[in-house]
Design an enzyme around this catalytic site. Structure first.
Site, short mmCIF file in Angstrom:
data_model
loop_
_atom_site.label_atom_id
_atom_site.label_comp_id
_atom_site.label_asym_id
_atom_site.label_seq_id
_atom_site.Cartn_x
_atom_site.Cartn_y
_atom_site.Cartn_z
N HIS A 1 0.74 -1.55 -0.17
CA HIS A 1 -0.02 -0.28 0.09
C HIS A 1 0.75 1.28 0.15
O HIS A 1 1.45 1.48 0.97
CB HIS A 1 -0.99 -0.15 1.13
N ARG A 2 0.47 2.70 -1.25
CA ARG A 2 1.58 2.58 -1.07
C ARG A 2 3.28 3.07 -1.10
O ARG A 2 3.74 3.24 -0.67
CB ARG A 2 1.61 4.25 -0.01
N GLU B 1 0.33 -0.85 -4.84
CA GLU B 1 -1.28 0.02 -4.73
C GLU B 1 -0.82 1.68 -4.89
O GLU B 1 0.60 2.28 -4.32
CB GLU B 1 -1.60 0.10 -3.55
N ASP C 1 -1.20 5.47 -5.99
CA ASP C 1 -2.34 6.84 -5.63
C ASP C 1 -1.89 8.01 -7.06
O ASP C 1 -0.55 8.62 -6.21
CB ASP C 1 -2.70 7.31 -4.56
N HIS D 1 -0.51 10.69 -2.39
CA HIS D 1 -1.71 10.45 -2.02
C HIS D 1 -2.99 11.25 -2.16
O HIS D 1 -3.86 11.69 -2.20
CB HIS D 1 -1.94 9.23 -0.77
N GLU E 1 -4.52 3.86 -8.38
CA GLU E 1 -5.43 4.10 -7.50
C GLU E 1 -6.34 5.94 -7.75
O GLU E 1 -4.95 6.61 -7.46
CB GLU E 1 -5.71 4.25 -5.83
N LYS F 1 -7.58 9.30 -7.86
CA LYS F 1 -7.64 9.93 -7.00
C LYS F 1 -9.20 11.09 -7.33
O LYS F 1 -8.03 12.75 -7.30
CB LYS F 1 -6.55 10.06 -5.66
N ASP G 1 0.21 -1.59 4.18
CA ASP G 1 1.52 -0.97 4.77
C ASP G 1 2.65 -2.12 4.77
O ASP G 1 3.75 -1.23 4.28
CB ASP G 1 1.04 -0.33 5.64
O1 G3P Z 1 -5.94 1.34 -2.35
C1 G3P Z 1 -7.16 0.76 -1.29
C2 G3P Z 1 -7.01 1.88 -0.37
O2 G3P Z 1 -5.86 2.80 -0.91
C3 G3P Z 1 -7.70 3.24 -0.83
O3 G3P Z 1 -8.23 4.53 0.29
O4 G3P Z 1 -6.93 6.72 1.49
O5 G3P Z 1 -5.57 5.06 1.62
O6 G3P Z 1 -6.13 5.11 -0.28
P1 G3P Z 1 -6.42 6.08 0.60
CA CA Z 2 -4.82 4.61 -2.27
#
Ligand code: G3P
Ligand code: CA
Length: 242
Positions: free
Chosen positions: A7-8, A34, A36, A49, A106, A108, A226
């Site tokens: 995640h990120r 993942e 953003d 993000h 993702e 945004k 994460d």
């Molecule tokens: O893609 C899953 C998650 O990243 C969505 O929420 O706020 O972390 O971008 P956020």
């Molecule tokens: Ca995200």
């Protein structure tokens, strides 16, 4: 085998959405990333993000008000020793040529509509021939449908904050091959039914051991975490089981 998406990037240990966080996730053995994306004033797709640069960089203001070359001067690793720029999506896709990782982009575009974002992302993905290794997700489901119309060969997955009824029916109705639900709001039964109906399930953001174990046990398609290092350690224990 349940896949592990960082995640990120490997954001538990490195500055989120930086090339270092992505490269460390790959070194750790994560199956996917993942990240953003937002758009700059001059239309560059950049990996960050928040709509504003304030939280994660040395600057302040909205991403949409920066020219790309000005945005690149900011430090996206403000707590670390080494200065790092905000990556462009192009830079990440270029690096993806050197490995086999899956990349969940993702969009945004919930707060600002970022006109043309879908076209730009798809053009980049196609130019690097990465269509089969990309999943486009968004909380903006209109954008998910639009992305599918532009590029039916690229997998899409709506993001959910809330539990929804029969998500496989909804996913099918918008031609999405997966769903990305908030992990705490989807039951085992709904995950199983969704998988049985041929829809991938990748919950976010799963960081506790017990929650990771839950998704390995169910045989979820993937989860987003994460901490890919922790997830890989736990997965190894599951793989050893008879
Ligand atoms: O893609 C899953 C998650 O990243 C969505 O929420 O706020 O972390 O971008 P956020
Ligand atoms: Ca995200």
């Amino acid at each position: 085998m349940t896949q592990i998406f960082a995640h990120r990037g490997y954001s538990a240990s490195y500055a989120e959405n930086t090339m270092t966080a992505f490269m460390e996730a790959e070194k750790a053995g994560a199956d996917g990333l993942e990240l953003d994306v937002q758009l700059t004033k001059d239309g560059e797709v950049v990996v960050i993000h928040d709509e504003k640069v304030d939280r994660t960089t040395s600057g302040n203001g909205y991403v949409k008000d920066f020219l790309f070359k000005e945005l690149r001067k900011l430090n996206a690793n403000k707590k670390g020793l080494k200065k790092e720029p905000i990556p462009s999506l192009r830079e990440v896709l270029e690096w993806l040529q050197t490995n086999r990782m899956i990349c969940n982009i993702e969009l945004k575009n919930g707060l600002f509509p970022y006109e043309g974002m879908e076209e730009k992302v798809i053009r980049l993905v196609r130019s690097y021939k990465l269509e089969k290794r990309i999943v486009i997700s968004s909380f903006n489901h209109y954008s998910i449908v639009y992305s599918y119309r532009l590029a039916p060969e690229i997998e899409t997955a709506p993001l959910f904050y809330e539990g929804i009824y029969m998500p496989w029916v909804y996913a099918d109705s918008i031609r999405a091959k997966g769903i990305h639900p908030k992990f705490s709001l989807i039951s085992d039964e709904v995950i199983k039914s969704t998988l049985e109906n041929g829809i991938a399930v990748r919950p976010y953001t799963v960081n506790k051991d017990t929650d990771m174990q839950r998704f390995f046990k169910i045989g979820c398609t993937a989860f987003i975490t994460d901490d890919p290092v922790k997830a890989i350690k736990i997965r190894k224990k599951f793989e050893k089981r008879p």
